[in-house]
Design a protein around this motif. Sequence first.
Motif, PDB file in Angstrom:
ATOM      1  N   LEU A 151       0.821  -1.221   0.000  1.00  0.00           N
ATOM      2  CA  LEU A 151       0.000   0.000   0.000  1.00  0.00           C
ATOM      3  C   LEU A 151       0.855   1.270   0.000  1.00  0.00           C
ATOM      4  N   TRP A 152       1.854   1.305   0.910  1.00  0.00           N
ATOM      5  CA  TRP A 152       2.643   2.534   1.074  1.00  0.00           C
ATOM      6  C   TRP A 152       3.723   2.672   0.000  1.00  0.00           C
ATOM      7  N   ASN A 153       4.031   1.547  -0.706  1.00  0.00           N
ATOM      8  CA  ASN A 153       4.943   1.643  -1.851  1.00  0.00           C
ATOM      9  C   ASN A 153       4.163   1.739  -3.154  1.00  0.00           C
TER      10      ASN A 153
ATOM     11  N   PHE B 128       0.479   1.325  11.940  1.00  0.00           N
ATOM     12  CA  PHE B 128       0.373   0.417  10.791  1.00  0.00           C
ATOM     13  C   PHE B 128       1.236  -0.833  10.936  1.00  0.00           C
ATOM     14  N   PHE B 129       1.663  -1.133  12.166  1.00  0.00           N
ATOM     15  CA  PHE B 129       2.534  -2.301  12.374  1.00  0.00           C
ATOM     16  C   PHE B 129       1.724  -3.596  12.346  1.00  0.00           C
ATOM     17  N   ASP B 130       2.399  -4.709  11.929  1.00  0.00           N
ATOM     18  CA  ASP B 130       1.757  -6.033  12.022  1.00  0.00           C
ATOM     19  C   ASP B 130       1.611  -6.405  13.486  1.00  0.00           C
TER      20      ASP B 130
ATOM     21  N   SER C  28       6.617  10.691  16.360  1.00  0.00           N
ATOM     22  CA  SER C  28       5.876  10.309  15.165  1.00  0.00           C
ATOM     23  C   SER C  28       4.592  11.115  15.053  1.00  0.00           C
ATOM     24  N   ARG C  29       4.301  11.507  13.820  1.00  0.00           N
ATOM     25  CA  ARG C  29       2.974  12.076  13.522  1.00  0.00           C
ATOM     26  C   ARG C  29       2.268  11.043  12.656  1.00  0.00           C
ATOM     27  N   PHE C  30       1.391  10.282  13.278  1.00  0.00           N
ATOM     28  CA  PHE C  30       0.534   9.315  12.567  1.00  0.00           C
ATOM     29  C   PHE C  30       1.311   8.229  11.808  1.00  0.00           C
ATOM     30  N   GLY C  31       2.520   7.864  12.303  1.00  0.00           N
ATOM     31  CA  GLY C  31       3.307   6.842  11.603  1.00  0.00           C
ATOM     32  C   GLY C  31       3.476   5.545  12.378  1.00  0.00           C
TER      33      GLY C  31
ATOM     34  N   VAL D  85      12.504   7.119   9.561  1.00  0.00           N
ATOM     35  CA  VAL D  85      12.411   5.737   9.093  1.00  0.00           C
ATOM     36  C   VAL D  85      11.018   5.513   8.521  1.00  0.00           C
ATOM     37  N   ASP D  86      10.966   4.823   7.385  1.00  0.00           N
ATOM     38  CA  ASP D  86       9.670   4.578   6.739  1.00  0.00           C
ATOM     39  C   ASP D  86       9.810   3.389   5.791  1.00  0.00           C
ATOM     40  N   ILE D  87       8.681   2.710   5.539  1.00  0.00           N
ATOM     41  CA  ILE D  87       8.716   1.577   4.597  1.00  0.00           C
ATOM     42  C   ILE D  87       8.456   2.007   3.156  1.00  0.00           C
ATOM     43  N   SER D  88       8.150   3.282   2.934  1.00  0.00           N
ATOM     44  CA  SER D  88       7.731   3.720   1.596  1.00  0.00           C
ATOM     45  C   SER D  88       8.869   4.396   0.835  1.00  0.00           C
TER      46      SER D  88
ATOM     47  N   PRO E 176       8.762   5.662  -2.318  1.00  0.00           N
ATOM     48  CA  PRO E 176       8.397   6.925  -3.001  1.00  0.00           C
ATOM     49  C   PRO E 176       8.266   8.101  -2.032  1.00  0.00           C
ATOM     50  N   MET E 177       7.769   7.851  -0.821  1.00  0.00           N
ATOM     51  CA  MET E 177       7.630   8.945   0.135  1.00  0.00           C
ATOM     52  C   MET E 177       9.010   9.412   0.601  1.00  0.00           C
ATOM     53  N   LEU E 178       9.931   8.453   0.817  1.00  0.00           N
ATOM     54  CA  LEU E 178      11.283   8.821   1.254  1.00  0.00           C
ATOM     55  C   LEU E 178      12.051   9.544   0.147  1.00  0.00           C
TER      56      LEU E 178
ATOM     57  N   ALA F 125      13.031   1.241   5.914  1.00  0.00           N
ATOM     58  CA  ALA F 125      13.004   0.004   6.699  1.00  0.00           C
ATOM     59  C   ALA F 125      11.689  -0.075   7.467  1.00  0.00           C
ATOM     60  N   ASP F 126      11.385  -1.292   7.897  1.00  0.00           N
ATOM     61  CA  ASP F 126      10.221  -1.509   8.759  1.00  0.00           C
ATOM     62  C   ASP F 126      10.657  -1.185  10.194  1.00  0.00           C
ATOM     63  N   ALA F 127      10.054  -0.187  10.798  1.00  0.00           N
ATOM     64  CA  ALA F 127      10.461   0.234  12.149  1.00  0.00           C
ATOM     65  C   ALA F 127      10.194  -0.858  13.183  1.00  0.00           C
ATOM     66  N   GLN F 128       9.330  -1.800  12.847  1.00  0.00           N
ATOM     67  CA  GLN F 128       9.021  -2.903  13.787  1.00  0.00           C
ATOM     68  C   GLN F 128      10.202  -3.856  13.933  1.00  0.00           C
TER      69      GLN F 128
ATOM     70  N   ILE G  29       9.388   8.156  13.363  1.00  0.00           N
ATOM     71  CA  ILE G  29       8.912   6.845  12.889  1.00  0.00           C
ATOM     72  C   ILE G  29       7.739   7.008  11.919  1.00  0.00           C
ATOM     73  N   GLY G  30       7.822   6.305  10.790  1.00  0.00           N
ATOM     74  CA  GLY G  30       6.796   6.447   9.750  1.00  0.00           C
ATOM     75  C   GLY G  30       6.792   7.880   9.256  1.00  0.00           C
ATOM     76  N   CYS G  31       7.996   8.377   8.910  1.00  0.00           N
ATOM     77  CA  CYS G  31       8.201   9.820   8.645  1.00  0.00           C
ATOM     78  C   CYS G  31       7.601  10.270   7.323  1.00  0.00           C
ATOM     79  N   GLY G  32       7.272   9.328   6.432  1.00  0.00           N
ATOM     80  CA  GLY G  32       6.637   9.686   5.170  1.00  0.00           C
ATOM     81  C   GLY G  32       7.472  10.642   4.340  1.00  0.00           C
ATOM     82  N   THR G  33       6.874  11.740   3.918  1.00  0.00           N
ATOM     83  CA  THR G  33       7.571  12.678   3.036  1.00  0.00           C
ATOM     84  C   THR G  33       8.445  13.675   3.811  1.00  0.00           C
TER      85      THR G  33
HETATM   86  C1  LIG Z   1      -0.295   8.356   7.707  1.00  0.00           C
HETATM   87  S1  LIG Z   1       1.314   8.324   7.028  1.00  0.00           S
HETATM   88  C2  LIG Z   1       2.119   9.588   8.013  1.00  0.00           C
HETATM   89  C3  LIG Z   1       3.380  10.101   7.376  1.00  0.00           C
HETATM   90  C4  LIG Z   1       4.112  11.213   8.134  1.00  0.00           C
HETATM   91  N1  LIG Z   1       4.435  10.831   9.493  1.00  0.00           N
HETATM   92  C5  LIG Z   1       3.324  12.488   8.120  1.00  0.00           C
HETATM   93  O1  LIG Z   1       2.782  12.879   9.163  1.00  0.00           O
HETATM   94  O2  LIG Z   1       3.272  13.138   7.046  1.00  0.00           O
HETATM   95  C6  LIG Z   1       1.933   6.809   7.755  1.00  0.00           C
HETATM   96  C7  LIG Z   1       3.369   6.505   7.396  1.00  0.00           C
HETATM   97  O3  LIG Z   1       3.797   5.330   8.122  1.00  0.00           O
HETATM   98  C8  LIG Z   1       4.617   4.557   7.260  1.00  0.00           C
HETATM   99  N2  LIG Z   1       4.683   3.185   7.769  1.00  0.00           N
HETATM  100  C9  LIG Z   1       3.682   2.261   7.789  1.00  0.00           C
HETATM  101  N3  LIG Z   1       4.125   1.114   8.345  1.00  0.00           N
HETATM  102  C10 LIG Z   1       5.424   1.313   8.682  1.00  0.00           C
HETATM  103  C11 LIG Z   1       6.423   0.487   9.288  1.00  0.00           C
HETATM  104  N4  LIG Z   1       6.162  -0.770   9.660  1.00  0.00           N
HETATM  105  N5  LIG Z   1       7.658   1.003   9.486  1.00  0.00           N
HETATM  106  C12 LIG Z   1       7.940   2.290   9.089  1.00  0.00           C
HETATM  107  N6  LIG Z   1       7.033   3.107   8.515  1.00  0.00           N
HETATM  108  C13 LIG Z   1       5.795   2.630   8.317  1.00  0.00           C
HETATM  109  C14 LIG Z   1       3.951   4.716   5.911  1.00  0.00           C
HETATM  110  O4  LIG Z   1       4.788   4.350   4.829  1.00  0.00           O
HETATM  111  C15 LIG Z   1       3.587   6.202   5.924  1.00  0.00           C
HETATM  112  O5  LIG Z   1       4.625   6.998   5.439  1.00  0.00           O
END
Ligand SMILES: C[S@@+](CC[C@H](N)C(=O)[O-])C[C@H]1O[C@@H](n2cnc3c(N)ncnc32)[C@H](O)[C@@H]1O
Length: 275
Positions: free
Chosen positions: A10-12, A121-123, A115-118, A74-77, A79-81, A98-101, A52-56
């Motif tokens: 999804l995130w890629n 989404f962990f397993d 983290s802001r909303f990142g 750190v982020d799994i995406s 294109p966002m990185l 990388a997967d932060a988990q 964590i889950g830093c996105g763009t």
């Molecule tokens: C809702 S977006 C928030 C992005 C950013 N923090 C912001 O506020 O603009 C969630 C982010 O979490 C990342 N993400 C999801 N699962 C992740 C994981 N297991 N490890 C690292 N990043 C992850 C996604 O790729 C996405 O960039």
Amino acid sequence: MQTPPDQKTLWNGPAGNAWVEAQALLDQMLQPMADVLIADISALRPGRVLDIGCGTGATTIAAARATGGDAVGVDISEPMLALARTRAAGARATFVCADAQTNAFDAGSFDALMSRFGVMFFDDTAAAFANLRRAARHGAALRFVVWRSAEENLFLTTAERAAASLLPDMPQRQLEGPGPGPFALADKTRTAALLKDSGWGAIEIRPLDLTCGFPAQDLEQYLTRVGPLGVYLERADDTTRRRVGEGVRAAFDPYVKGAAVRFDAACWMLSAEAR
Ligand SMILES: C[S@@+](CC[C@H](N)C(=O)[O-])C[C@H]1O[C@@H](n2cnc3c(N)ncnc32)[C@H](O)[C@@H]1O
């Protein structure tokens, strides 16, 4: 009914592409959360911050500038990185895909984790919080902004609810329970237990209520690109996209105030200390 893709796909793919395309809109919309987070983090004067889950990258870059230290996103995406890296020129911000988990961060190498909303989404959120605890030095601070429940954040699900009858095969996301998904940490008691069990102490979870917005002229981009409807419409033809966009638009009327879209955001601010 289509099966929703896994988080990495999804995130890629569609979600990551949408966040890249709508970066300016989303950063404007989520700026109030960034302001609170960065004020909190910079007051701690950390030398090295993990986002964590830093996105763009907006919050990573802002943390590097505000603290004068190093910030690692750190982020799994990919294109966002890729976009984050182009935005970080001149800032002490670096990015890891990388997967932060599960990523093997150097133990005890961060003074603050944010983290802001990142982090929804962990397993396995317990495993992720424990891995992040290992990355933190003893006494390091954790500050995460996460959404409260879908019920308290109706704006966020407006498009998918309005589109459900128009698109019966659109996958419906799970709005309650442990996720992964935007509302995975809505249950404060469960989140506090997850943090405690993974080695975090001094846990505080306080409501953070903010007003967010963006220009009304960007509403079409928001409703046809972001969230589950955006993911679905990425593969749709232009006629379907236009038909659905028109069908869904009226559901946003309560949020349109003159030239702006405005909504109340119900979040939690999670604070903890590495013990
Ligand atoms: C809702 S977006 C928030 C992005 C950013 N923090 C912001 O506020 O603009 C969630 C982010 O979490 C990342 N993400 C999801 N699962 C992740 C994981 N297991 N490890 C690292 N990043 C992850 C996604 O790729 C996405 O960039």
